[in-house]
Design a protein around this motif. Sequence first.
Motif, PDB file in Angstrom:
ATOM      1  N   LEU A  90       4.284  84.175 -69.653  1.00  0.00           N
ATOM      2  CA  LEU A  90       5.622  82.494 -69.991  1.00  0.00           C
ATOM      3  C   LEU A  90       5.240  81.502 -68.388  1.00  0.00           C
ATOM      4  N   LEU A  91       4.823  80.567 -68.527  1.00  0.00           N
ATOM      5  CA  LEU A  91       4.257  79.534 -67.861  1.00  0.00           C
ATOM      6  C   LEU A  91       5.704  78.777 -67.969  1.00  0.00           C
ATOM      7  N   LEU A  92       6.750  77.926 -67.097  1.00  0.00           N
ATOM      8  CA  LEU A  92       7.907  77.578 -67.322  1.00  0.00           C
ATOM      9  C   LEU A  92       7.292  76.163 -66.166  1.00  0.00           C
ATOM     10  N   VAL A  93       7.389  74.815 -66.822  1.00  0.00           N
ATOM     11  CA  VAL A  93       6.372  74.528 -65.863  1.00  0.00           C
ATOM     12  C   VAL A  93       8.313  73.286 -65.354  1.00  0.00           C
ATOM     13  N   ASN A  94       8.504  73.276 -64.251  1.00  0.00           N
ATOM     14  CA  ASN A  94       9.230  71.934 -63.931  1.00  0.00           C
ATOM     15  C   ASN A  94       9.218  70.491 -63.964  1.00  0.00           C
TER      16      ASN A  94
ATOM     17  N   THR B  48      11.681  72.024 -55.875  1.00  0.00           N
ATOM     18  CA  THR B  48      11.343  73.284 -56.696  1.00  0.00           C
ATOM     19  C   THR B  48      12.304  74.456 -56.309  1.00  0.00           C
ATOM     20  N   ARG B  49      13.969  73.819 -55.411  1.00  0.00           N
ATOM     21  CA  ARG B  49      14.539  75.078 -56.199  1.00  0.00           C
ATOM     22  C   ARG B  49      14.804  75.192 -57.320  1.00  0.00           C
ATOM     23  N   THR B  50      14.980  73.454 -58.168  1.00  0.00           N
ATOM     24  CA  THR B  50      15.592  73.510 -59.431  1.00  0.00           C
ATOM     25  C   THR B  50      14.947  74.208 -59.759  1.00  0.00           C
ATOM     26  N   ALA B  51      13.372  74.551 -60.010  1.00  0.00           N
ATOM     27  CA  ALA B  51      12.356  75.007 -60.495  1.00  0.00           C
ATOM     28  C   ALA B  51      12.506  76.406 -60.131  1.00  0.00           C
TER      29      ALA B  51
ATOM     30  N   ALA C 225       3.502  63.648 -65.057  1.00  0.00           N
ATOM     31  CA  ALA C 225       2.909  65.070 -64.189  1.00  0.00           C
ATOM     32  C   ALA C 225       2.651  65.965 -65.365  1.00  0.00           C
ATOM     33  N   VAL C 226       4.270  66.514 -66.251  1.00  0.00           N
ATOM     34  CA  VAL C 226       3.836  67.834 -66.811  1.00  0.00           C
ATOM     35  C   VAL C 226       2.114  67.268 -68.013  1.00  0.00           C
ATOM     36  N   GLN C 227       2.066  66.331 -68.045  1.00  0.00           N
ATOM     37  CA  GLN C 227       0.081  66.410 -68.390  1.00  0.00           C
ATOM     38  C   GLN C 227      -0.852  66.614 -67.983  1.00  0.00           C
ATOM     39  N   ALA C 228      -0.665  66.716 -66.291  1.00  0.00           N
ATOM     40  CA  ALA C 228      -1.114  66.606 -65.509  1.00  0.00           C
ATOM     41  C   ALA C 228      -1.457  67.942 -64.803  1.00  0.00           C
ATOM     42  N   LEU C 229       0.138  68.408 -64.699  1.00  0.00           N
ATOM     43  CA  LEU C 229      -0.150  70.144 -64.047  1.00  0.00           C
ATOM     44  C   LEU C 229      -1.017  70.701 -65.056  1.00  0.00           C
ATOM     45  N   LEU C 230      -0.300  71.121 -66.654  1.00  0.00           N
ATOM     46  CA  LEU C 230      -1.325  71.545 -67.622  1.00  0.00           C
ATOM     47  C   LEU C 230      -2.318  71.909 -68.066  1.00  0.00           C
ATOM     48  N   ALA C 231      -2.703  69.964 -67.216  1.00  0.00           N
ATOM     49  CA  ALA C 231      -4.858  69.564 -67.640  1.00  0.00           C
ATOM     50  C   ALA C 231      -5.498  70.476 -66.397  1.00  0.00           C
ATOM     51  N   ALA C 232      -4.918  70.237 -65.358  1.00  0.00           N
ATOM     52  CA  ALA C 232      -5.486  71.069 -64.487  1.00  0.00           C
ATOM     53  C   ALA C 232      -4.968  72.986 -63.842  1.00  0.00           C
TER      54      ALA C 232
ATOM     55  N   ALA D 247       1.016  83.481 -72.648  1.00  0.00           N
ATOM     56  CA  ALA D 247       1.413  83.627 -74.141  1.00  0.00           C
ATOM     57  C   ALA D 247       1.683  82.091 -74.415  1.00  0.00           C
ATOM     58  N   GLY D 248       2.475  81.280 -73.565  1.00  0.00           N
ATOM     59  CA  GLY D 248       3.152  80.609 -73.768  1.00  0.00           C
ATOM     60  C   GLY D 248       3.285  79.644 -72.929  1.00  0.00           C
ATOM     61  N   VAL D 249       3.945  78.292 -72.871  1.00  0.00           N
ATOM     62  CA  VAL D 249       3.921  77.117 -71.764  1.00  0.00           C
ATOM     63  C   VAL D 249       5.741  76.618 -72.464  1.00  0.00           C
ATOM     64  N   ILE D 250       6.875  76.323 -71.280  1.00  0.00           N
ATOM     65  CA  ILE D 250       8.298  76.205 -71.639  1.00  0.00           C
ATOM     66  C   ILE D 250       7.944  74.509 -70.503  1.00  0.00           C
ATOM     67  N   VAL D 251       8.579  73.884 -71.227  1.00  0.00           N
ATOM     68  CA  VAL D 251       8.913  72.212 -70.360  1.00  0.00           C
ATOM     69  C   VAL D 251       9.688  72.331 -70.203  1.00  0.00           C
ATOM     70  N   ALA D 252      10.526  72.323 -69.325  1.00  0.00           N
ATOM     71  CA  ALA D 252      11.841  72.751 -68.452  1.00  0.00           C
ATOM     72  C   ALA D 252      13.132  71.177 -67.689  1.00  0.00           C
ATOM     73  N   ALA D 253      12.617  70.493 -68.841  1.00  0.00           N
ATOM     74  CA  ALA D 253      13.641  69.480 -69.305  1.00  0.00           C
ATOM     75  C   ALA D 253      13.632  68.770 -70.000  1.00  0.00           C
TER      76      ALA D 253
END
Length: 217
Positions: A4-8, A13-16, A57-64, A71-77
């Motif tokens: 799984l990918l957790l996107v901060n 980065t410490r929070t992530a 920023a989330v959209q840009a990161l996921l697009a790149a 198997a899945g992505v978590i958007v963590a905000a």
Amino acid sequence: MTRLLLVNPNTNTRTAAVMAAIAQRAAPSGVTVEGATVATGAPLLDDPAKLAEGALAVQALLAATDLSPFAGVIVAAFGDPGLAESRAAAPVPLTGIAEAAMAEAAAAGRFVIVTTTGLLKPAIDARVAQYGHAPRHAGTFLTEGAAAALMADPARLEAALEATARHALAETRADAIIIGGGPLAAVAEALRPRFPVPIIEPVPAAVRLAVRRAASR
């Protein structure tokens, strides 16, 4: 092995790292969680403009990002920034921590949300309605003081969230309490054994939902 990918969605980065570690502890055997932090935006999403920046920023990161290994992505905000906008193009299921937490809380009955980001209350309440949980939402309760100042003082943050959660529970007699915020994950974990009702931790809730979605693909 399931990944799984957790996107901060903020730039801290410490929070992530904290959120990814909590997610990994919540993950079942055979599931690994990897963290990623957006490249632009704010270190704390505490107002609507910053939340909107986080969504972009989330959209840009996921697009790149090559998502095929995951198997899945978590958007963590807790505002689930960029979640809806990214779903159509993503090749894997996307899960928001607010989406998951609200689903678990609503399953328990009436619930309250306790958070530090007062300026985001309208956005949070809009998410409640969007996800269909308004009938069970007993209110969103806010800690006193600026969110950034609380986040800079962990002991004060924990005390403020606990006091607000106790006030919310006394006022509403809710069946569950959501600690609303990705960066608040460690505090939510600490508060859980202190309350007679479930403390819903958004990051672990998102892991559970993401794992179920991955298994049903």
